[in-house]
Design a protein around this motif. Structure first.
Motif, PDB file in Angstrom:
ATOM      1  N   ALA A 266       6.406  -5.723  13.377  1.00 16.36           N
ATOM      2  CA  ALA A 266       7.289  -6.593  12.606  1.00 16.36           C
ATOM      3  C   ALA A 266       7.297  -8.011  13.176  1.00 16.36           C
ATOM      4  CB  ALA A 266       8.698  -6.023  12.594  1.00 16.36           C
ATOM      5  N   TRP A 270       5.949 -11.276  11.292  1.00 17.66           N
ATOM      6  CA  TRP A 270       6.852 -12.417  11.131  1.00 17.66           C
ATOM      7  C   TRP A 270       6.167 -13.715  11.570  1.00 17.66           C
ATOM      8  CZ3 TRP A 270      11.849 -13.304  14.478  1.00 17.66           C
ATOM      9  CH2 TRP A 270      12.539 -14.411  13.982  1.00 17.66           C
ATOM     10  N   GLN A 275       6.352 -12.628   7.224  1.00 15.77           N
ATOM     11  CA  GLN A 275       7.207 -11.571   6.679  1.00 15.77           C
ATOM     12  C   GLN A 275       8.464 -11.463   7.536  1.00 15.77           C
ATOM     13  OE1 GLN A 275       4.966  -7.937   6.324  1.00 15.77           O
ATOM     14  NE2 GLN A 275       3.398  -8.861   5.012  1.00 15.77           N
ATOM     15  N   LEU A 276       9.596 -11.929   7.000  1.00 14.97           N
ATOM     16  CA  LEU A 276      10.839 -11.945   7.757  1.00 14.97           C
ATOM     17  C   LEU A 276      11.393 -10.534   7.938  1.00 14.97           C
ATOM     18  CD1 LEU A 276      12.657 -14.999   6.122  1.00 14.97           C
ATOM     19  CD2 LEU A 276      11.455 -14.920   8.311  1.00 14.97           C
ATOM     20  N   PRO A 277      11.884 -10.204   9.135  1.00 17.84           N
ATOM     21  CA  PRO A 277      12.507  -8.891   9.360  1.00 17.84           C
ATOM     22  C   PRO A 277      13.768  -8.740   8.520  1.00 17.84           C
ATOM     23  CG  PRO A 277      11.990  -9.979  11.445  1.00 17.84           C
ATOM     24  CD  PRO A 277      11.827 -10.996  10.370  1.00 17.84           C
TER      25      PRO A 277
END
Length: 320
Positions: A266, A270, A275-277
Motif C-alpha cells: 500500500a 501510494w 493510490q491513496l490508502p
C-alpha cells in the motif's frame, strides 16, 4: 504431506531476522509491479519463475550437484518430492490468486488471500502440532488487521464472486506451498530447494499458458522492466529469503509475517502509483502489527527441543 511434525529448528539468529525484514520489503513490491505491468497475470507469473530459475540453475548445478543426485535415490527421494510438490502448490497459488485480482477488486483479493495463516495453522494442526492459544489469537488479529488495512470490499456479482473464491483458494495453496517448503528446508539447502520448486512452478505455468493461449511476449519495455523487478525483488529476495528462513522459523510464523506485505504494498502504491490508502488502513495496520507480535512471541515460547539435522551451508542466505 506427512502428518508427522517436521524436525526441530535451531534458534532464530540476528541474520534470520534481517533476512525476514528484507523478504517482507521485497515481496511488498509484488502487487504494485503486477498492477504496473501491462501483461496477463499468468504470463507474468510464468516469466518471474522462469527467469528466477535461469539465475539460480547455474549456481545450483555448479555447487549442489551432489545434493541434487541425492534427492533422486534412496531416502532422499522423499525430500525431493517435497520440493516438487511445493512447486506444484506455488503454481496453483499463482494460477488462482493472480487472476483473482483481475476478477474482483485488488483490495478484496489481497484481504481474502491473507487468510493464508489460518490455513497454515490448520495444516500445522493436521501435522500433529498444537498451536498455543496466543498464536491462534495472533493469527485472528493479524488477519483482521490485514482485511481492514486493505479495505476489502467483497463483491456480489458473479465475476467478483469468482474472483473472491479464487483469492481464498490462492491463500490455501500458499499455505500448502509454505508447509511443503518447511519440510524440504529441514534437510535441503536453499539453493537446491528454490531451484527445483521454481523450476516445477515455471514448467506448470508455461504449460497452462500454452494450453490456454495466454500471450507470453509482445509487450513494451516498461512491462519487461516490471517483470525483471519482480524476479529480482519479490522472487529472489522475497520468496527465496522466506524459504531460507523456514530452516529456523515455522511455516505458521512465516505466513503471518507475509501479511506485512499488505501495508508495504500500500505504501509503495501510494508513493509510486498515487493510490491513496483508505481511512481505516492505519487502524488495520496497527492490528496487523499487533497480531504479528503475538504470533512471534507465542511461537517463541513453544521452544525447540530436538537437535536439527545437518544442513549444507549456503554461500549466501538468499542463494540467488
Amino acid at each position: 504431506m506427512s502428518s508427522a511434525a517436521p524436525p526441530s529448528r535451531p534458534p532464530v539468529d540476528p541474520l534470520t531476522v534481517g533476512v525476514l525484514a528484507l523478504a517482507v520489503a521485497s515481496v511488498s513490491s509484488s502487487a504494485p509491479l503486477i498492477a504496473f505491468a501491462a501483461a496477463p497475470a499468468l504470463a507474468v507469473a510464468c516469466w518471474r519463475n522462469l527467469l528466477a530459475v535461469t539465475v539460480l540453475a547455474p549456481f545450483t548445478l555448479a555447487r549442489r550437484r551432489a545434493e541434487l543426485r541425492a534427492l533422486t535415490v534412496g531416502a532422499g527421494r522423499r525430500e525431493g518430492w517435497y520440493c516438487v510438490l511445493s512447486g506444484v502448490a506455488l503454481a496453483a497459488h499463482f494460477a488462482t490468486w493472480m487472476p483473482s485480482a483481475q476478477l474482483t477488486s485488488v483490495a478484496a483479493a489481497t484481504a481474502l488471500g491473507a487468510t493464508q495463516p489460518v490455513w497454515q495453522g490448520l495444516i500445522a494442526r493436521w501435522q500433529g502440532r498444537r498451536l498455543s492459544y496466543p498464536v491462534w489469537v495472533g493469527i485472528g488479529v493479524a488477519v483482521t488487521g490485514a482485511v481492514l488495512a486493505t479495505g476489502a470490499d467483497v463483491g456480489v456479482s458473479g465475476r467478483a464472486l469468482a474472483g473472491d473464491l479464487l483469492a481464498i483458494v490462492g491463500g490455501m495453496f500458499a499455505a500448502v506451498y509454505t508447509a511443503f517448503g518447511e519440510r524440504a528446508r529441514a534437510t535441503i539447502s536453499t539453493t537446491t530447494y528454490t531451484t527445483i520448486c521454481y523450476g516445477v512452478c515455471a514448467a506448470i505455468l508455461l504449460l497452462v499458458c500454452l494450453v490456454t493461449g495466454v500471450r507470453l511476449h509482445g509487450w513494451g519495455t516498461s512491462t519487461w522492466v516490471a517483470i525483471v523487478g519482480l524476479v529480482a525483488g519479490a522472487q529472489l529476495l522475497g520468496h527465496s529469503m522466506f524459504n531460507h528462513a523456514l530452516r529456523r522459523v515455522s511455516a505458521t510464523t512465516i505466513s503471518v509475517l507475509i501479511l506485512l506485505e499488505a501495508p508495504g504494498a500500500a505504501l509503495i502504491a501510494w508513493a509510486w502509483l498515487g493510490q491513496l490508502p483508505r481511512p481505516y488502513a492505519l487502524p488495520g495496520l496497527a492490528l496487523l502489527l499487533a497480531g504479528v507480535v503475538v504470533v512471534v512471541l507465542g511461537g517463541a515460547r513453544t521452544g525447540r527441543r530436538a537437535t536439527p539435522a545437518a544442513l549444507p551451508a549456503d554461500a549466501a542466505p538468499p542463494a540467488p
